[in-house]
Design a protein around this motif. Structure first.
Motif, PDB file in Angstrom:
ATOM      1  N   THR A 130       0.724  -0.894  -0.005  1.00  0.00           N
ATOM      2  CA  THR A 130       0.059   0.135  -0.021  1.00  0.00           C
ATOM      3  C   THR A 130       0.819   1.294  -0.003  1.00  0.00           C
ATOM      4  OG1 THR A 130      -1.651  -1.180   1.324  1.00  0.00           O
ATOM      5  CG2 THR A 130      -1.782   1.308   1.202  1.00  0.00           C
ATOM      6  N   ALA A 131       1.971   1.251   0.800  1.00  0.00           N
ATOM      7  CA  ALA A 131       2.883   2.416   0.767  1.00  0.00           C
ATOM      8  C   ALA A 131       3.454   2.696  -0.614  1.00  0.00           C
ATOM      9  CB  ALA A 131       3.963   2.118   1.877  1.00  0.00           C
ATOM     10  N   THR A 132       3.886   1.519  -1.230  1.00  0.00           N
ATOM     11  CA  THR A 132       4.508   1.613  -2.458  1.00  0.00           C
ATOM     12  C   THR A 132       3.510   2.174  -3.506  1.00  0.00           C
ATOM     13  OG1 THR A 132       6.098  -0.292  -1.954  1.00  0.00           O
ATOM     14  CG2 THR A 132       5.716   0.343  -4.443  1.00  0.00           C
ATOM     15  N   THR A 133       2.405   1.613  -3.582  1.00  0.00           N
ATOM     16  CA  THR A 133       1.478   1.955  -4.704  1.00  0.00           C
ATOM     17  C   THR A 133       0.955   3.373  -4.599  1.00  0.00           C
ATOM     18  OG1 THR A 133      -0.366   1.008  -3.340  1.00  0.00           O
ATOM     19  CG2 THR A 133       0.595  -0.341  -5.026  1.00  0.00           C
ATOM     20  N   SER A 134       0.525   3.965  -3.173  1.00  0.00           N
ATOM     21  CA  SER A 134       0.133   5.110  -2.662  1.00  0.00           C
ATOM     22  C   SER A 134       1.489   6.075  -3.106  1.00  0.00           C
ATOM     23  CB  SER A 134      -0.248   5.052  -1.523  1.00  0.00           C
ATOM     24  OG  SER A 134      -1.567   4.353  -1.123  1.00  0.00           O
ATOM     25  N   ASN A 135       2.374   5.858  -2.926  1.00  0.00           N
ATOM     26  CA  ASN A 135       3.446   6.544  -3.032  1.00  0.00           C
ATOM     27  C   ASN A 135       3.803   6.921  -4.561  1.00  0.00           C
ATOM     28  OD1 ASN A 135       6.284   7.638  -2.159  1.00  0.00           O
ATOM     29  ND2 ASN A 135       6.833   6.225  -3.785  1.00  0.00           N
ATOM     30  N   ALA A 136       3.652   5.648  -5.362  1.00  0.00           N
ATOM     31  CA  ALA A 136       3.838   5.872  -6.910  1.00  0.00           C
ATOM     32  C   ALA A 136       2.776   6.933  -7.449  1.00  0.00           C
ATOM     33  CB  ALA A 136       3.802   4.641  -7.493  1.00  0.00           C
ATOM     34  N   ILE A 137       1.503   6.861  -7.079  1.00  0.00           N
ATOM     35  CA  ILE A 137       0.539   7.776  -7.554  1.00  0.00           C
ATOM     36  C   ILE A 137       0.641   9.106  -6.998  1.00  0.00           C
ATOM     37  CG2 ILE A 137      -2.024   7.955  -7.637  1.00  0.00           C
ATOM     38  CD1 ILE A 137      -2.517   5.211  -7.343  1.00  0.00           C
ATOM     39  N   GLY A 138       0.939   9.080  -5.656  1.00  0.00           N
ATOM     40  CA  GLY A 138       1.068  10.500  -4.851  1.00  0.00           C
ATOM     41  C   GLY A 138       2.114  11.394  -5.619  1.00  0.00           C
ATOM     42  N   LEU A 139       3.337  10.700  -5.904  1.00  0.00           N
ATOM     43  CA  LEU A 139       4.515  11.455  -6.444  1.00  0.00           C
ATOM     44  C   LEU A 139       4.195  11.842  -7.876  1.00  0.00           C
ATOM     45  CD1 LEU A 139       7.501   9.871  -4.711  1.00  0.00           C
ATOM     46  CD2 LEU A 139       6.280  11.931  -3.927  1.00  0.00           C
ATOM     47  N   VAL A 140       3.396  11.402  -8.647  1.00  0.00           N
ATOM     48  CA  VAL A 140       3.126  11.491 -10.111  1.00  0.00           C
ATOM     49  C   VAL A 140       3.025  13.072 -10.465  1.00  0.00           C
ATOM     50  CG1 VAL A 140       1.571  11.552 -11.975  1.00  0.00           C
ATOM     51  CG2 VAL A 140       1.992   9.457 -10.963  1.00  0.00           C
ATOM     52  N   PRO A 141       2.321  13.844  -9.708  1.00  0.00           N
ATOM     53  CA  PRO A 141       2.138  15.476  -9.957  1.00  0.00           C
ATOM     54  C   PRO A 141       3.585  15.851  -9.944  1.00  0.00           C
ATOM     55  CG  PRO A 141       0.267  14.895  -8.709  1.00  0.00           C
ATOM     56  CD  PRO A 141       1.374  13.575  -8.606  1.00  0.00           C
ATOM     57  N   ILE A 166      -4.737   1.083  -2.321  1.00  0.00           N
ATOM     58  CA  ILE A 166      -4.189   2.712  -2.327  1.00  0.00           C
ATOM     59  C   ILE A 166      -4.928   3.347  -0.784  1.00  0.00           C
ATOM     60  CG2 ILE A 166      -4.422   4.677  -3.345  1.00  0.00           C
ATOM     61  CD1 ILE A 166      -3.038   2.415  -4.921  1.00  0.00           C
ATOM     62  N   SER A 167      -3.921   4.149  -0.307  1.00  0.00           N
ATOM     63  CA  SER A 167      -4.603   5.050   0.508  1.00  0.00           C
ATOM     64  C   SER A 167      -4.780   6.263  -0.204  1.00  0.00           C
ATOM     65  CB  SER A 167      -3.643   5.193   1.782  1.00  0.00           C
ATOM     66  OG  SER A 167      -4.234   6.080   2.605  1.00  0.00           O
ATOM     67  N   TRP A 168      -6.037   6.776  -0.381  1.00  0.00           N
ATOM     68  CA  TRP A 168      -6.112   7.731  -1.212  1.00  0.00           C
ATOM     69  C   TRP A 168      -5.814   9.285  -0.475  1.00  0.00           C
ATOM     70  CZ3 TRP A 168      -5.912   7.697  -6.046  1.00  0.00           C
ATOM     71  CH2 TRP A 168      -6.278   6.337  -6.777  1.00  0.00           C
ATOM     72  N   PRO A 169      -6.163   9.247   0.836  1.00  0.00           N
ATOM     73  CA  PRO A 169      -5.756  10.437   1.791  1.00  0.00           C
ATOM     74  C   PRO A 169      -4.242  10.621   1.713  1.00  0.00           C
ATOM     75  CG  PRO A 169      -7.271   9.313   3.128  1.00  0.00           C
ATOM     76  CD  PRO A 169      -7.082   8.325   1.908  1.00  0.00           C
ATOM     77  N   VAL A 170      -3.428   9.384   1.793  1.00  0.00           N
ATOM     78  CA  VAL A 170      -2.012   9.419   1.511  1.00  0.00           C
ATOM     79  C   VAL A 170      -1.530  10.044   0.141  1.00  0.00           C
ATOM     80  CG1 VAL A 170      -0.049   8.416   1.385  1.00  0.00           C
ATOM     81  CG2 VAL A 170      -1.490   7.819   3.119  1.00  0.00           C
ATOM     82  N   VAL A 171      -2.231   9.608  -0.816  1.00  0.00           N
ATOM     83  CA  VAL A 171      -2.008  10.088  -2.350  1.00  0.00           C
ATOM     84  C   VAL A 171      -2.132  11.557  -2.280  1.00  0.00           C
ATOM     85  CG1 VAL A 171      -3.007  10.073  -4.595  1.00  0.00           C
ATOM     86  CG2 VAL A 171      -2.617   7.746  -3.246  1.00  0.00           C
ATOM     87  N   ALA A 172      -3.273  12.158  -1.667  1.00  0.00           N
ATOM     88  CA  ALA A 172      -3.643  13.622  -1.751  1.00  0.00           C
ATOM     89  C   ALA A 172      -2.641  14.361  -1.021  1.00  0.00           C
ATOM     90  CB  ALA A 172      -4.931  13.802  -1.263  1.00  0.00           C
ATOM     91  N   LEU A 173      -2.007  13.884   0.122  1.00  0.00           N
ATOM     92  CA  LEU A 173      -1.167  14.709   0.750  1.00  0.00           C
ATOM     93  C   LEU A 173       0.103  14.668  -0.165  1.00  0.00           C
ATOM     94  CD1 LEU A 173      -1.847  13.274   4.426  1.00  0.00           C
ATOM     95  CD2 LEU A 173      -2.205  15.747   3.386  1.00  0.00           C
ATOM     96  N   LEU A 174       0.792  13.527  -0.466  1.00  0.00           N
ATOM     97  CA  LEU A 174       1.690  13.275  -1.369  1.00  0.00           C
ATOM     98  C   LEU A 174       1.637  14.238  -2.604  1.00  0.00           C
ATOM     99  CD1 LEU A 174       2.929   9.857  -0.929  1.00  0.00           C
ATOM    100  CD2 LEU A 174       3.948  11.519   0.338  1.00  0.00           C
TER     101      LEU A 174
END
Length: 262
Positions: free
Chosen positions: A43-54, A211-219
């Motif tokens: 979950t950390a890896t996948t959320s991180n991958a999406i969150g760092l895209v922008p 995925i943790s979407w709150p994590v994605v948004a913050l990242l």
């Protein structure tokens, strides 16, 4: 989510966005933070991958000046990165969550060595190209170098789709040896290819992975700011300083990954 967890995750996103734009390896900032806060490794890896895209997109835009005149080259490199990213996501979803911990330090170490010896190797490669061009024709060495580089970009794409940390270090090492370009122009290409890998991997993870979407948004919010700041800083570094930063971050990545196994 506890409020101070949210603040630290957002700050980690800013720092990771900066590192990714200047060098790569921003995941080595955010991934340990997420794991420390109790998120499972996948979950950390996948959320991180999406969150760092922008942030990777912001960094690539910040290097638009260095990317001028390289559109045709990017049209060749981008598909290799995208296909590699697909393969990497398949590996992440198929293999045990901790499988990467054995091989990643070795790969990062190899990349650091390549960055250190890159100037001399580049000179040697250029001389061999010139010799072959005189002997066999100008096009043959260029084609051979392009095939090798595309293969390496594809392999880095697999690695990046599997575990994004230090893919920028590897791309800079390989391109530095096989392309006769200033290091800042190579950094611009690296940011585009890293963005492609993150976008492709993140899109796949969004549909098939936890995925943790709150994590994605913050990242995402943090990495946008970090990517912009990273472009401002990175474009002003001299080739020697930039190469030094790459080596330091790479060594730090190795230490951190090894310590996780102890």
């Amino acid at each position: 989510m506890i409020w101070w967890h949210a603040v630290l995750i957002a700050l980690a996103g800013v720092w990771a966005g900066m590192i990714n734009t200047v060098v790569g390896s921003g995941t080595l900032v955010t991934f340990p933070v997420l794991v420390a806060f109790g998120y499972p490794p996948v979950t950390a890896t996948t959320s991180n991958a999406i969150g760092l895209v922008p942030g990777t997109i912001t960094g690539a835009i910040g290097y638009r000046k260095e990317l001028r005149g390289q559109f045709r080259r990017l049209l060749t490199f981008v598909p290799a990165s995208a296909l590699g990213a697909v393969g990497g996501t398949v590996l992440l979803l198929s293999l045990p969550p901790d499988a990467f911990e054995t091989v990643v330090p070795v790969l990062v170490g190899l990349a650091v060595v390549l960055v250190i010896i890159q100037p001399r190797v580049s000179t040697w490669v250029l001389r061999r190209r010139e010799t072959k061009a005189e002997r066999n024709g100008a096009d043959e060495p260029a084609k051979q170098g392009t095939v090798l580089l595309l293969t390496l970009i594809f392999l880095v794409g697999i690695y990046g789709g599997y575990f994004t940390a230090a893919q920028g270090v590897m791309l800079m090492a390989f391109m530095g040896m096989l392309l006769n370009e200033p290091i800042q122009r190579l950094n611009g290409i690296k940011n585009v290819l890293a963005a492609v890998v993150n976008v492709v991997a993140g899109t796949i993870y969004a549909f098939v992975a936890p995925i943790s979407w709150p994590v994605v948004a913050l990242l995402a919010g943090g990495s946008i700011l970090g990517g912009w700041l990273g472009a401002l800083v990175g474009r002003r570094l001299s080739p020697t300083v930039l190469r030094g930063v790459i080596v330091v971050v790479g060594i730090a990545a190795i230490v951190q990954l090894v310590l996780r196994q102890v």
